[in-house]
Design an enzyme around this catalytic site. Structure first.
Site, PDB file in Angstrom:
ATOM      1  CE  LYS A  79      -3.869   2.019   2.642  1.00 44.46           C
ATOM      2  NZ  LYS A  79      -4.707   1.898   3.871  1.00 44.46           N
ATOM      3  CB  SER A 154      -8.158   3.653   2.934  1.00 42.89           C
ATOM      4  OG  SER A 154      -7.247   3.094   3.867  1.00 42.89           O
ATOM      5  CB  SER A 178      -8.259   0.795   5.849  1.00 40.73           C
ATOM      6  OG  SER A 178      -8.991   1.994   5.860  1.00 40.73           O
TER       7      SER A 178
END
Lengths: 487, 105
Positions: A79, A154, A178
């Site tokens: 990420k 997210s 997330s």
């Protein structure tokens, strides 16, 4: 056959035994990215040459007879919230468009030491604020099961990349759900460890008392391996806990005897889609069939978790994000003449709407006259939420329930309704407030073919138990073998 | 159930938006000021549900792991080289971070 067709755990074991080379695995995954990412838009940055060089070095090390690390050449997508030295690391924000970290995050150091291959950085909601990737400053990621729908967020790109078999495993971060929410919406495994289990050094901060790094995987086995590789104490994060890391992978396949599963009635209340409820209750029946004792528990303050979170997280964010001042790194406006104008214009130009909303909300909740009413009050309710879990875990080993109230929603469906988007995190947020570990495991599909996730929660530092419980369910079902038509 | 933010409750009037934006050193467009007045008002309406609870006797919980005084040995360790520290600065002369004049002449 492409190596991408193997489950992540199977590939990992073949890499460990030397049956498959790191170059072969990395090449197949890089090809999958070329083939599918035009439709999915999971990656922001893929560094092919560096990835192949890492794989080549690992294979050479193995052929020299040297010991190989735990990841054994398994490719990992990262990420964009985690710093990789010298590589673009934007956190999904225009603010950090040109930022190249001068150091690796602790988890990246750990992955390098464990001989993982880093594939690149994945898309995310800006500064990890969002549940759909629509807050990314760069692109919207699509759910591989239905490209008109969101993969969640997210950690949108890390989840979508694994679901589309463009990476066997990936790292995300989970502040209010997330990791678990996108894992659920994408039909893969995603885990948030106990707060303090994994170092936050080099994780770009959103809400520091809630943020935690964790793994995504197509199956529980490789999730356990990835957690084992990244967990552990780091003096550079003073909240990182100095407790030994169990060998999750060596106990994973041992079923838990006398397992007690709690079902929180509050997680099956108004707002839960019937098709989700049915799949989750069927999954709980699988545990009953394995001899588990299933009993009801109560988390009476869970209905306050979203309100509590949306005071604490923005408050911490407003403080954390004050570092973006246009001076040390990040965007600086061209237009200002005074220092104050420069701060305000740089921030106004480079932050997106959701980040601005949360900075505003947090600044308000911390401001003179409102601090006790909002921020401190939320901290008091946070303790009640934690105490609910402490009481429940005195009685049961695991709490089982849904990950999300609905399956993946359409891209654009909630983008004009921030509060509606916040409510997508209703079942995941309380674990962050309490600091406990949680995992999302695939447990079925809606009639429309969208994945459904089962959430399992455990007491602090019970990751080993959580992974074993998840693995018990996984062995009884074949959900992890399903993959989207696209892949 | 929850207000969808479509109606402005005036819990967050424009003047408050402007004051908070100034505290946060955050420049907003006029459109953002109007939008945030509505949306933040709706969010504050939602969080008002915490007022149902009497928590006056509950200690605030700042962190999930309640640690105190994490100390390290007071020894020098290498820090970021100067060149690396300024490498990401939007304006630098290679040695310092450059900013607009702080003092009025």
């Amino acid at each position: 056959m492409s190596l991408c067709d193997l489950s992540a755990g199977t590939l990992w074991r073949k890499l460990q035994s030397g049956e498959v080379t790191a170059v072969a695995a990395t090449t197949d995954y890089l090809n999958a990215i070329t083939q599918f990412d035009g439709q999915v838009a999971a990656f922001l940055h893929v560094d092919r040459d560096t990835a192949l060089a890492q794989a080549t070095n690992l294979d050479a090390k193995r052929s020299r007879g040297e010991p190989v690390g735990l990841m054994a050449g398994l490719p990992v997508a990262i990420k964009d919230v985690l710093c990789i030295k010298g590589e673009p690391t934007t956190c999904g924000s225009k603010m950090l468009q040109n930022f190249r970290p001068p150091y690796d995050a602790h988890v990246i150091e750990k992955l390098r030491a464990a001989d993982a291959v880093l594939l690149g950085h994945t898309n995310m909601d800006e500064f990890a604020m969002g549940s759909s990737s629509e807050n990314s400053a760069y692109q919207v990621t699509h759910n591989p099961w239905d490209l008109s729908r969101t993969p969640g967020g997210s950690s949108s790109g890390s989840a979508a990349a694994v679901a589309a078999r463009m990476a066997p495993v990936s790292l995300g971060s989970d502040t209010g759900g997330s990791i678990r929410q996108p894992a659920g919406l994408c039909g893969i495994v995603g885990m948030k460890p106990t707060y303090g289990r994994v170092s936050r050094y080099g994780l770009i901060a959103y809400a520091s008392s809630l943020d935690q790094v964790g793994p995504f995987s197509t199956d529980v086995t490789a999730a356990a391996a990835l957690l084992e590789a990244i967990a552990g104490h780091d003096p550079r994060d003073s909240t990182s806990v100095n407790q030994p890391v169990p060998s999750y992978t060596s106990t994973l396949d041992q079923p838990l005897q006398g397992l007690k599963i709690g079902v929180a009635k509050e997680f099956f209340a108004e707002g839960l889609d019937a098709e989700i409820e049915q799949a989750v209750r069927t999954a709980i029946d699988v545990y009953r069939g394995l001899g588990a004792d299933v009993r009801e528990v109560s988390l009476p303050h869970s209905k306050y978790s979203i309100a509590t979170y949306y005071l604490i997280a923005p408050s911490e964010a407003s403080s954390n994000l004050s570092r973006y001042d246009g001076v040390h790194y990040g965007h600086r406006t061209e237009s200002a003449t005074s220092l104050n104008e420069m701060y305000a214009a740089s921030r106004g130009e480079a932050f997106g709407p959701e980040v601005k909303r949360r900075i505003m909300l947090g600044t308000y909740a911390l401001s003179s006259g409102y601090y006790d009413q909002y921020y401190v009050k939320a901290l008091r309710v946070r303790r009640l939420i934690r105490e609910d879990f402490d009481k429940a875990f005195a009685d049961v080993d695991i709490i089982a329930g849904p990950v999300t109230p609905t399956a993946a929603f359409k891209i654009g469906e909630k983008s004009d309704n921030p509060l509606g988007m916040y409510l997508a995190d209703v079942y995941t947020i309380s674990a962050n407030l309490a600091g406990i570990p949680g995992i999302s495991v695939p447990c079925g599909f809606t009639p429309a073919g969208l994945p459904i996730g089962l959430q399992l929660l455990a007491a602090p530092f019970q990751e080993e138990r959580l992974l074993r419980a998840a693995r018990m369910y996984e062995r009884e079902t074949d959900w992890v073998t399903r993959k989207p038509a696209l892949a | 159930m929850v207000s969808d933010g479509a109606n402005n409750t005036m819990a967050f009037p424009r003047e408050t938006v402007l004051k908070v934006a100034s505290l946060a050193r955050l420049q907003l467009t006029p459109e953002e000021v109007d939008l945030f007045a509505t949306q933040l008002g709706a969010t504050l309406d939602y969080v008002a549900r915490l007022d149902e609870l009497d928590v006056s006797n509950v200690e605030p919980m700042v962190h999930a792991i309640e640690l105190t005084n994490v100390l390290r040995d007071d020894v020098l360790v290498p820090s970021l080289p100067r060149h690396d520290a300024v490498a990401n600065a939007p304006k630098t002369d290679g040695k310092y971070f450059l900013v607009p004049a702080i003092l009025e002449s």
